[in-house]
Design a protein around this motif. Structure first.
Motif, PDB file in Angstrom:
ATOM      1  N   LEU A   1       0.846  -1.184   0.000  1.00 27.18           N
ATOM      2  CA  LEU A   1       0.000   0.000   0.000  1.00 27.18           C
ATOM      3  C   LEU A   1       0.884   1.237   0.000  1.00 27.18           C
ATOM      4  O   LEU A   1       1.724   1.419   0.877  1.00 27.18           O
ATOM      5  CB  LEU A   1      -0.911   0.005   1.227  1.00 27.18           C
ATOM      6  N   ILE A   2       0.673   2.102  -0.985  1.00 29.55           N
ATOM      7  CA  ILE A   2       1.409   3.353  -1.096  1.00 29.55           C
ATOM      8  C   ILE A   2       0.460   4.495  -0.745  1.00 29.55           C
ATOM      9  O   ILE A   2      -0.604   4.646  -1.360  1.00 29.55           O
ATOM     10  CB  ILE A   2       1.965   3.564  -2.525  1.00 29.55           C
ATOM     11  N   GLY A   3       0.814   5.284   0.239  1.00 34.33           N
ATOM     12  CA  GLY A   3      -0.023   6.404   0.642  1.00 34.33           C
ATOM     13  C   GLY A   3      -1.085   6.001   1.647  1.00 34.33           C
ATOM     14  O   GLY A   3      -1.143   4.852   2.105  1.00 34.33           O
ATOM     15  N   ARG A   4      -1.919   6.957   1.974  1.00 32.74           N
ATOM     16  CA  ARG A   4      -2.977   6.744   2.960  1.00 32.74           C
ATOM     17  C   ARG A   4      -4.337   6.881   2.297  1.00 32.74           C
ATOM     18  O   ARG A   4      -4.732   7.977   1.881  1.00 32.74           O
ATOM     19  CB  ARG A   4      -2.854   7.770   4.096  1.00 32.74           C
ATOM     20  N   PRO A   5      -5.073   5.781   2.188  1.00 32.15           N
ATOM     21  CA  PRO A   5      -6.410   5.861   1.568  1.00 32.15           C
ATOM     22  C   PRO A   5      -7.382   6.649   2.438  1.00 32.15           C
ATOM     23  O   PRO A   5      -7.274   6.662   3.669  1.00 32.15           O
ATOM     24  CB  PRO A   5      -6.830   4.393   1.446  1.00 32.15           C
ATOM     25  N   THR A   6      -8.328   7.305   1.790  1.00 29.40           N
ATOM     26  CA  THR A   6      -9.313   8.083   2.529  1.00 29.40           C
ATOM     27  C   THR A   6     -10.418   7.197   3.103  1.00 29.40           C
ATOM     28  O   THR A   6     -11.072   7.562   4.065  1.00 29.40           O
ATOM     29  CB  THR A   6      -9.950   9.146   1.613  1.00 29.40           C
ATOM     30  N   GLY A   7     -10.627   6.029   2.499  1.00 29.01           N
ATOM     31  CA  GLY A   7     -11.640   5.110   2.981  1.00 29.01           C
ATOM     32  C   GLY A   7     -11.023   3.879   3.597  1.00 29.01           C
ATOM     33  O   GLY A   7      -9.874   3.880   4.047  1.00 29.01           O
ATOM     34  N   ALA A   8     -11.800   2.790   3.581  1.00 35.05           N
ATOM     35  CA  ALA A   8     -11.330   1.544   4.185  1.00 35.05           C
ATOM     36  C   ALA A   8     -10.185   0.922   3.397  1.00 35.05           C
ATOM     37  O   ALA A   8      -9.327   0.247   3.955  1.00 35.05           O
ATOM     38  CB  ALA A   8     -12.488   0.549   4.288  1.00 35.05           C
ATOM     39  N   LYS A   9     -10.162   1.157   2.103  1.00 34.39           N
ATOM     40  CA  LYS A   9      -9.078   0.629   1.278  1.00 34.39           C
ATOM     41  C   LYS A   9      -8.806   1.596   0.135  1.00 34.39           C
ATOM     42  O   LYS A   9      -9.603   2.500  -0.151  1.00 34.39           O
ATOM     43  CB  LYS A   9      -9.429  -0.749   0.729  1.00 34.39           C
ATOM     44  N   ALA A  10      -7.685   1.405  -0.514  1.00 39.18           N
ATOM     45  CA  ALA A  10      -7.303   2.283  -1.619  1.00 39.18           C
ATOM     46  C   ALA A  10      -8.226   2.068  -2.819  1.00 39.18           C
ATOM     47  O   ALA A  10      -8.590   0.935  -3.146  1.00 39.18           O
ATOM     48  CB  ALA A  10      -5.853   2.012  -2.022  1.00 39.18           C
ATOM     49  N   ARG A  11      -8.582   3.154  -3.455  1.00 38.18           N
ATOM     50  CA  ARG A  11      -9.443   3.065  -4.639  1.00 38.18           C
ATOM     51  C   ARG A  11      -8.705   2.440  -5.818  1.00 38.18           C
ATOM     52  O   ARG A  11      -9.311   1.734  -6.629  1.00 38.18           O
ATOM     53  CB  ARG A  11      -9.933   4.465  -5.021  1.00 38.18           C
ATOM     54  N   PHE A  12      -7.389   2.700  -5.921  1.00 36.55           N
ATOM     55  CA  PHE A  12      -6.635   2.299  -7.106  1.00 36.55           C
ATOM     56  C   PHE A  12      -5.680   1.155  -6.818  1.00 36.55           C
ATOM     57  O   PHE A  12      -5.157   1.019  -5.702  1.00 36.55           O
ATOM     58  CB  PHE A  12      -5.844   3.492  -7.660  1.00 36.55           C
ATOM     59  N   GLU A  13      -5.444   0.364  -7.842  1.00 36.75           N
ATOM     60  CA  GLU A  13      -4.433  -0.683  -7.788  1.00 36.75           C
ATOM     61  C   GLU A  13      -3.612  -0.566  -9.065  1.00 36.75           C
ATOM     62  O   GLU A  13      -4.165  -0.426 -10.162  1.00 36.75           O
ATOM     63  CB  GLU A  13      -5.088  -2.064  -7.685  1.00 36.75           C
TER      64      GLU A  13
END
Length: 321
Positions: free
Chosen positions: A22-34
């Motif tokens: 995981l790169i960065g801090r997602p705003t929700g429960a998980k990252a939107r992008f992969e």
């Protein structure tokens, strides 16, 4: 989002030897992008730079080009899904460019972006970068509407440059252009890709999707081996790259600003900076060394201090070697 996409991504991910990160801090429960990408892929670096600039979190799937990760069957199936859904013809001729617009859809390259919120796969670095910029909620866009046409001209110019030839082809004049660390390996490099396609074609004789993908890729890399690395082709490639640097020098001198379109970094600056850093890494910094093109030299020094460039390229393990 469909189960087909979930399965395709999960299968592609499972074939890789490197764990997801995981790169960065997602705003929700998980990252939107992969993102499926390679550290030293110039197209991957562009996408990572846009993600870094906009502070967008994403799941990273790092791939090895040398190990042939981009040819793995489940990854090719994922790419083919995107090629077919967008109605893009498969690339079967290597132009030396990385752009889908001029070469077609390549089923065995990076980067590949998955947008889980939209349930879609996005391919081609330029398309991905514009897609991400449009989704950003930051007030300053990398490609603002009033400059989009002018920025796109720069993106297309950079995308048309022969970085593939310069990476592995023989330097036509080392005194004039410097010498790439991998100079002269182009034909072997391309033929190794042809051999990979042959192996997978033999392994999956009844898989129509993979047969289409590997046949197109085989034809593309065979054309590269036959046409891109002759002394004449390499000289033309280097002359084209130098002409582009000369045009950039004139543009920078005329505009007299910190960046190409004023005081704010644009997507054109990210694309140019990454391209110039690749040239520098290959020894082609003779294009601007010793005062030959001073505005380009200053532009590179400024680019090396940009946070997105440092994050996506200079400080990214394996990106520069």
């Amino acid at each position: 989002m469909t189960i087909d996409l979930e399965t395709a991504v999960a299968n592609a991910r499972a074939q890789l030897s490197t764990p997801t990160e995981l790169i960065g801090r997602p705003t929700g429960a998980k990252a939107r992008f992969e993102l499926f990408h390679a550290p030293n892929s110039i197209c991957s670096q562009k996408v990572r730079a846009v993600l870094a600039h906009h502070e967008m979190a994403y799941v990273s799937n790092s791939m090895s080009i040398v190990a042939g990760d981009t040819y793995l069957p489940d990854y090719v199936r994922l790419r083919m899904l995107a090629c077919d859904l967008e109605g893009l013809p498969l690339a079967s001729l290597h132009t030396g460019s990385t752009a889908v617009a001029t070469g077609g859809c390549d089923p065995a390259v990076v980067p590949t972006l998955v947008d889980w919120s939209a349930g879609k796969v996005v391919i081609d670095s330029k398309r991905i970068c514009i897609y991400l910029d449009d989704l950003s909620d930051r007030p300053l866009k990398l490609r603002p509407d009033d400059l989009a046409q002018e920025i796109d001209k720069e993106l297309d110019l950079v995308d048309s440059l022969p970085n593939y030839q310069m990476l592995v082809g023989g330097t036509p004049d080392s005194h004039r252009y410097g010498a790439s660390p991998r100079a002269g390996t182009g034909v072997n490099f391309a033929m190794n890709k042809v051999a990979r396609c042959d192996r997978y074609l033999a392994d999956f004789p009844d898989d129509e999707t993979l047969q289409r993908g590997y046949h197109a890729k085989r034809a593309k890399e065979l054309s590269a081996a036959e046409q891109l690395f002759s002394p004449q082709a390499m000289l033309a490639a280097y002359e084209r790259a130098e002409a582009a640097c000369d045009l950039l020098e004139q543009t920078l001198a005329r505009r007299g600003a910190g960046w190409l379109f004023g005081s704010e970094l644009s997507m054109a600056d990210l694309f140019w900076a990454i391209e110039l850093l690749r040239m520098k890494n290959l020894g082609a910094d003779k294009f601007w060394a010793d005062g030959l093109r001073p505005h380009v030299a200053d532009y590179i020094r400024r680019s090396e201090e940009a946070g997105a460039i440092r994050s996506a390229v200079l400080d990214w393990p394996g990106a520069i070697h």
